[in-house]
Design a protein around this motif. Sequence first.
Motif, short mmCIF file in Angstrom:
data_model
loop_
_atom_site.label_atom_id
_atom_site.label_comp_id
_atom_site.label_asym_id
_atom_site.label_seq_id
_atom_site.Cartn_x
_atom_site.Cartn_y
_atom_site.Cartn_z
N ARG A 152 -4.34 22.61 6.64
CA ARG A 152 -5.54 21.41 6.95
C ARG A 152 -5.49 20.66 5.80
O ARG A 152 -5.59 19.37 6.05
N PHE A 153 -5.13 20.89 4.65
CA PHE A 153 -5.14 20.03 3.36
C PHE A 153 -4.07 19.16 3.51
O PHE A 153 -4.10 17.90 3.49
N ARG A 154 -2.83 19.78 3.85
CA ARG A 154 -1.58 18.85 4.14
C ARG A 154 -1.65 17.78 5.30
O ARG A 154 -1.18 16.53 4.92
N GLY A 155 -2.19 18.43 6.30
CA GLY A 155 -2.48 17.64 7.48
C GLY A 155 -3.32 16.42 7.45
O GLY A 155 -2.91 15.34 7.87
N GLU A 156 -4.17 16.31 6.31
CA GLU A 156 -5.15 15.50 6.19
C GLU A 156 -4.51 14.56 5.04
O GLU A 156 -4.60 13.16 4.91
N VAL A 157 -4.15 15.10 3.83
CA VAL A 157 -3.83 14.39 2.54
C VAL A 157 -2.47 13.94 2.57
O VAL A 157 -1.98 12.82 1.94
N GLY A 158 -1.45 14.84 3.07
CA GLY A 158 -0.03 14.41 3.10
C GLY A 158 0.67 15.40 2.03
O GLY A 158 1.90 15.40 2.04
N LEU A 159 -0.01 16.14 0.91
CA LEU A 159 0.55 17.06 -0.04
C LEU A 159 -0.09 18.35 0.31
O LEU A 159 -1.40 18.45 0.67
N SER A 160 0.33 19.50 0.05
CA SER A 160 -0.14 20.83 0.06
C SER A 160 -1.12 20.88 -1.32
O SER A 160 -0.98 19.82 -2.30
N PRO A 161 -2.41 21.58 -1.35
CA PRO A 161 -3.14 21.77 -2.36
C PRO A 161 -2.55 22.19 -3.71
O PRO A 161 -2.69 21.84 -4.92
N LYS A 162 -1.42 22.84 -3.61
CA LYS A 162 -0.55 23.29 -4.65
C LYS A 162 -0.04 22.33 -5.48
O LYS A 162 -0.03 22.03 -6.62
N THR A 163 0.72 21.27 -4.58
CA THR A 163 1.54 20.29 -5.24
C THR A 163 0.19 19.23 -5.61
O THR A 163 0.64 18.56 -6.56
N PHE A 164 -0.79 19.02 -4.87
CA PHE A 164 -1.87 17.88 -5.31
C PHE A 164 -2.24 18.45 -6.61
O PHE A 164 -2.62 17.67 -7.29
N ALA A 165 -2.30 19.74 -6.87
CA ALA A 165 -2.85 20.34 -8.27
C ALA A 165 -1.89 19.82 -9.29
O ALA A 165 -2.17 19.68 -10.43
N ARG A 166 -0.64 19.97 -8.90
CA ARG A 166 0.43 19.76 -10.20
C ARG A 166 0.34 18.37 -10.08
O ARG A 166 0.64 17.67 -11.46
N VAL A 167 0.12 17.41 -9.19
CA VAL A 167 -0.03 15.95 -9.55
C VAL A 167 -1.20 15.65 -10.44
O VAL A 167 -1.01 15.06 -11.32
N LEU A 168 -2.24 16.38 -10.36
CA LEU A 168 -3.50 15.97 -11.12
C LEU A 168 -3.13 16.68 -12.42
O LEU A 168 -3.74 15.88 -13.46
N ARG A 169 -2.43 17.75 -12.77
CA ARG A 169 -2.06 18.11 -13.96
C ARG A 169 -1.40 17.02 -14.74
O ARG A 169 -1.59 16.55 -15.90
N PHE A 170 -0.21 16.66 -14.07
CA PHE A 170 0.58 15.70 -14.57
C PHE A 170 -0.14 14.19 -14.91
O PHE A 170 -0.13 13.42 -16.09
N GLU A 171 -1.05 13.96 -14.10
CA GLU A 171 -1.80 12.75 -14.11
C GLU A 171 -2.66 12.79 -15.35
O GLU A 171 -2.73 11.79 -16.22
N HIS A 172 -3.33 14.00 -15.79
CA HIS A 172 -3.80 14.07 -16.87
C HIS A 172 -2.91 13.98 -18.20
O HIS A 172 -3.28 13.25 -19.08
N ALA A 173 -1.80 14.54 -18.01
CA ALA A 173 -0.86 14.56 -19.03
C ALA A 173 -0.51 13.06 -19.41
O ALA A 173 -0.27 12.42 -20.41
N ALA B 149 0.95 -1.15 0.04
CA ALA B 149 0.11 -0.07 -0.12
C ALA B 149 0.78 1.26 -0.03
O ALA B 149 2.00 1.08 0.71
N GLY B 150 0.71 2.38 -0.77
CA GLY B 150 1.27 3.45 -0.71
C GLY B 150 0.17 4.52 -0.73
O GLY B 150 -0.88 4.65 -0.94
N GLY B 151 0.82 5.56 0.01
CA GLY B 151 0.17 7.11 0.01
C GLY B 151 0.06 7.77 -1.26
O GLY B 151 0.74 7.51 -2.19
N LEU B 152 -0.34 8.97 -1.04
CA LEU B 152 0.00 9.96 -2.29
C LEU B 152 1.28 10.35 -2.29
O LEU B 152 2.17 10.37 -1.08
N MET B 153 1.99 10.38 -3.69
CA MET B 153 3.38 10.60 -4.00
C MET B 153 3.56 11.90 -4.80
O MET B 153 2.83 12.43 -5.49
N CYS B 154 4.81 12.23 -5.02
CA CYS B 154 5.02 13.37 -5.76
C CYS B 154 6.30 13.09 -6.58
O CYS B 154 7.17 13.82 -7.03
N ARG B 155 6.61 11.72 -6.61
CA ARG B 155 7.25 11.04 -7.68
C ARG B 155 6.97 9.65 -7.87
O ARG B 155 6.18 9.08 -7.07
N SER B 156 7.47 9.10 -9.10
CA SER B 156 7.10 7.90 -9.44
C SER B 156 7.83 6.78 -8.54
O SER B 156 8.90 6.91 -8.02
#
Length: 278
Positions: A205-226, A74-81
Amino acid sequence: MEDHAATRVYARPAPALREYVDSYVGFDLRGFPRGVHCGPPSRALTAVISLSDPLEVAAGVDDGSPVTRFGSVAGGLMCRSVAIHHDGRQQGVQVSLTPLGARAIYGMPAAELAHRLVPLDELLGALAVELVDRLRSATTWAARFTALDELLLRAVGRGACGDHVRWVRPEVAEAWRRLVAARGCVQVGAVAAELGWSRRYLTERFRGEVGLSPKTFARVLRFEHAHELATMHDPLPWADVATVSGYADQAHLVRDWSEFTGRSPTAWRRGEVLLGTG
């Protein structure tokens, strides 16, 4: 190279699980060259149960991260592969959880798993052992997905008396939904204002719950789409991938791609032998 075969079977979980589990994917890939598959960052917390040999996974690509063997991981949210080393064959089931699913199924906020890979039985105990046994003994994908529904519903049910453990601030959940709906192409400050919070408070609050900041999470979402566009059977040119997925230009895409995969887009496409498998 021998002829290769790729099977991917997608399923949605039972309705009672859909707040917590986004999807199931069964996969059976055979006859590919030995290599390293880049498991990209995404919106989901991912669990993978191997139906054959243990998975050999490192927490980074081409960065010296040690390779660890997992029967289920199991893995959490990541900002690298993550790097998945394979001999040309992979067979297993992937489960994609929402951040709310981390609390409901694992009994902890998604932030506690961010940037980590852990054996599934460390989170689910005997339930993970039973799940692996059920999945490996089943003879059809439908039977495996039914087993997942049954056992994940049991995981949610056994925590029903501990709602405080699974509780997520509704503003954080709504911010996550808005970022996902926009595929990252939204201003974090605007989301915070609509929720009645400051950008700084939402970020904390977002980082404390999710593990990434909302800005970083938004970058991950754009990358996911790409990444989705780049892995199609007939992929778009990189400049078009950048435009469609919301990047200012191709150079911006290349910077994010290199950061999130450890490789340039061209090197990634050249080295990813599992492209076109679904």
